[in-house]
Design an enzyme around this catalytic site. Structure first.
Site, PDB file in Angstrom:
ATOM      1  N   LYS A  34       0.844  -1.196   0.000  1.00  0.00           N
ATOM      2  CA  LYS A  34       0.000   0.000   0.000  1.00  0.00           C
ATOM      3  C   LYS A  34       0.881   1.249   0.000  1.00  0.00           C
ATOM      4  CE  LYS A  34      -0.299  -0.468   4.994  1.00  0.00           C
ATOM      5  NZ  LYS A  34      -1.117  -0.922   6.130  1.00  0.00           N
ATOM      6  N   ARG A 129     -10.520  -0.439  15.407  1.00  0.00           N
ATOM      7  CA  ARG A 129     -10.454   0.414  14.221  1.00  0.00           C
ATOM      8  C   ARG A 129     -11.405  -0.207  13.197  1.00  0.00           C
ATOM      9  NH1 ARG A 129      -4.543   1.420  11.691  1.00  0.00           N
ATOM     10  NH2 ARG A 129      -5.058  -0.666  10.970  1.00  0.00           N
ATOM     11  N   TYR A 251      14.660  29.862   9.005  1.00  0.00           N
ATOM     12  CA  TYR A 251      13.424  30.485   9.489  1.00  0.00           C
ATOM     13  C   TYR A 251      13.315  30.394  10.997  1.00  0.00           C
ATOM     14  CZ  TYR A 251      11.705  30.594   4.670  1.00  0.00           C
ATOM     15  OH  TYR A 251      11.538  30.845   3.342  1.00  0.00           O
ATOM     16  N   MET A 299      11.358  24.337   2.883  1.00  0.00           N
ATOM     17  CA  MET A 299      10.685  23.571   1.841  1.00  0.00           C
ATOM     18  C   MET A 299      11.683  22.840   0.941  1.00  0.00           C
ATOM     19  SD  MET A 299       8.005  24.834  -1.086  1.00  0.00           S
ATOM     20  CE  MET A 299       6.689  25.277   0.034  1.00  0.00           C
TER      21      MET A 299
HETATM   22  C1  LIG Z   1      -0.273  -2.021   6.628  1.00  0.00           C
HETATM   23  C2  LIG Z   1      -0.812  -3.301   7.139  1.00  0.00           C
HETATM   24  C3  LIG Z   1       0.050  -4.389   7.392  1.00  0.00           C
HETATM   25  C4  LIG Z   1       1.561  -4.273   7.313  1.00  0.00           C
HETATM   26  O1  LIG Z   1       2.020  -3.723   8.526  1.00  0.00           O
HETATM   27  P1  LIG Z   1       3.590  -3.488   8.810  1.00  0.00           P
HETATM   28  O2  LIG Z   1       3.608  -2.947  10.197  1.00  0.00           O
HETATM   29  O3  LIG Z   1       4.050  -2.486   7.808  1.00  0.00           O
HETATM   30  O4  LIG Z   1       4.247  -4.791   8.659  1.00  0.00           O
HETATM   31  C5  LIG Z   1      -0.518  -5.591   7.771  1.00  0.00           C
HETATM   32  N1  LIG Z   1      -1.858  -5.714   7.923  1.00  0.00           N
HETATM   33  C6  LIG Z   1      -2.711  -4.692   7.707  1.00  0.00           C
HETATM   34  C7  LIG Z   1      -4.168  -4.895   7.907  1.00  0.00           C
HETATM   35  C8  LIG Z   1      -2.221  -3.458   7.327  1.00  0.00           C
HETATM   36  O5  LIG Z   1      -3.067  -2.439   7.127  1.00  0.00           O
END
Ligand SMILES: *Cc1c(COP(=O)(O)O)cnc(C)c1O
Length: 355
Positions: A34, A129, A251, A299
């Protein structure tokens, strides 16, 4: 050309997948890709993780791109479908959505997929969640079993504290105990769980961050886990300033020199993905030797301490993180984690691929 560049190693990513597999026992491995493969690029991830048993993504677009690239392994949609209109694509592209709320079951009931799809049925075991309450498992599993167009069900949960001393038992034990009667395969392990708790393996593991060579734990380094950093962010000094005692830099003039000193200005700022909240003292390498940031990150630039680097000049190399400076060390100094730094690599930073 502006000297900033990210180097991304396909070989390091492939190596890290092998490490994940060695900790996965008999379980199959979903490479979690992802967020543009945590900033490393989806296409690179597909090549580096060609040996994965599956890929896990967030969006239908990422999944479709993987199919376009020729991925034939299972693809899991980590948050499932966001509307009934996505069911047809799941069927067409053979995607496996996570089902975590009743609305998704309603959609599937009204519009069964034209071709059977495999699904992941997510239960909440304490993260609070996503997921159905564990207490409702009997009704939920029965309902999903009754849907048409479902080829297979894998039970799933996600850990909230696998990276901490608290661990996974408080979530894993009720999950396995309550759901055992269904006799279904299951998946629970992210990187932190699979590296420390073999009992979380199940049928599928879901490593993410470790595949990119960063540690899921605050107290264990990626090197200690046998991981190789995949991304290295490099730039150069583009200007050298001399401060007199009492003069400030950047800054807000947040850093003030105690005595006369040299300061290097590096072509890297928060628009490249470097964290603006990194304060004075965040580690950085100049000509391969440790230095620190000074004052506020701008930036397009940040400033580094050249007090101990008399040889440094415009054109000197700077490593912001990478092979010789763990991204975890930079993240810790900046009050965040490696996930955020890697994901934030900006599109404007040119990427060079390395083996
Ligand atoms: C992102 C995610 C993972 C991977 O988690 P890591 O901590 O990056 O290994 C596994 N399961 C779900 C549901 C996730 O959203």
């Amino acid at each position: 050309m502006r000297p900033i560049q990210a180097r991304i190693s396909i070989g390091a990513m492939a190596h890290n997948l092998r490490v994940a597999r060695s900790h996965s026992g008999a379980a199959r491995v979903f490479a979690v890709v992802k967020a543009n493969a945590y900033g490393h690029g989806l296409s690179r991830a597909r090549r580096a993780f060609a040996a994965a048993d599956g890929f896990a993504v967030l969006t239908l677009e990422e999944a479709a791109n993987l199919r376009l690239m020729g991925v034939e392994q299972p693809i899991m949609l980590l948050e499932g479908i966001f509307g009934a209109d996505e069911i047809a694509t799941c069927a067409e592209l053979d995607l496996s959505p996570v089902l975590h709320h009743a609305g998704q079951l309603d959609w599937l009931e009204r519009q069964p997929p034209a071709r059977p799809i495999r699904v992941f049925l997510k239960f909440d075991t304490g993260m609070h969640r996503l997921g159905f309450p564990l207490a409702e498992h009997a009704g939920i599993v029965a309902r999903v079993r009754g849907l048409s167009g479902i080829a297979g069900i894998t039970l799933m949960t996600h850990f909230a504290q696998a990276d901490e001393a608290t661990g996974v038992a408080w979530q894993l034990q009720p999950f396995l105990r309550e759901l055992a009667s269904h006799g279904l395969p299951w998946s629970s392990a992210n990187s932190a769980a699979l590296l420390r708790y073999p009992e979380t393996q199940g049928a599928w593991t879901r490593p993410g961050i470790m595949l990119y060579g960063a540690s899921p734990y605050a107290d264990v380094s990626a090197a200690e886990l046998g991981l190789r950093p995949a991304m290295s962010l490099q730039s150069e000094i583009i200007s050298v300033q001399t401060l007199q005692a009492g003069e400030g830099v950047g800054y807000g003039q947040l850093y003030r020199a105690e005595r006369a000193m040299r300061v290097g200005v590096v072509a890297c700022g928060y628009a490249d993905g470097y964290p603006r909240h990194a304060l004075t003292g965040t580690p950085v390498l100049v000509n391969g030797r440790r230095s620190q940031t000074l004052g506020r990150v701008s930036m397009d630039m940040l400033c580094v301490d050249l007090s101990e680097h008399p040889d440094a000049e415009a054109g000197s190399s700077v490593e912001l993180w990478g092979d010789n400076l763990p991204v975890d060390a930079v993240a810790a100094a900046a009050g965040t984690n490696s996930y955020e730094l890697l994901c934030a690599l900006a599109a404007r930073v040119p990427v060079e691929e390395a083996e």
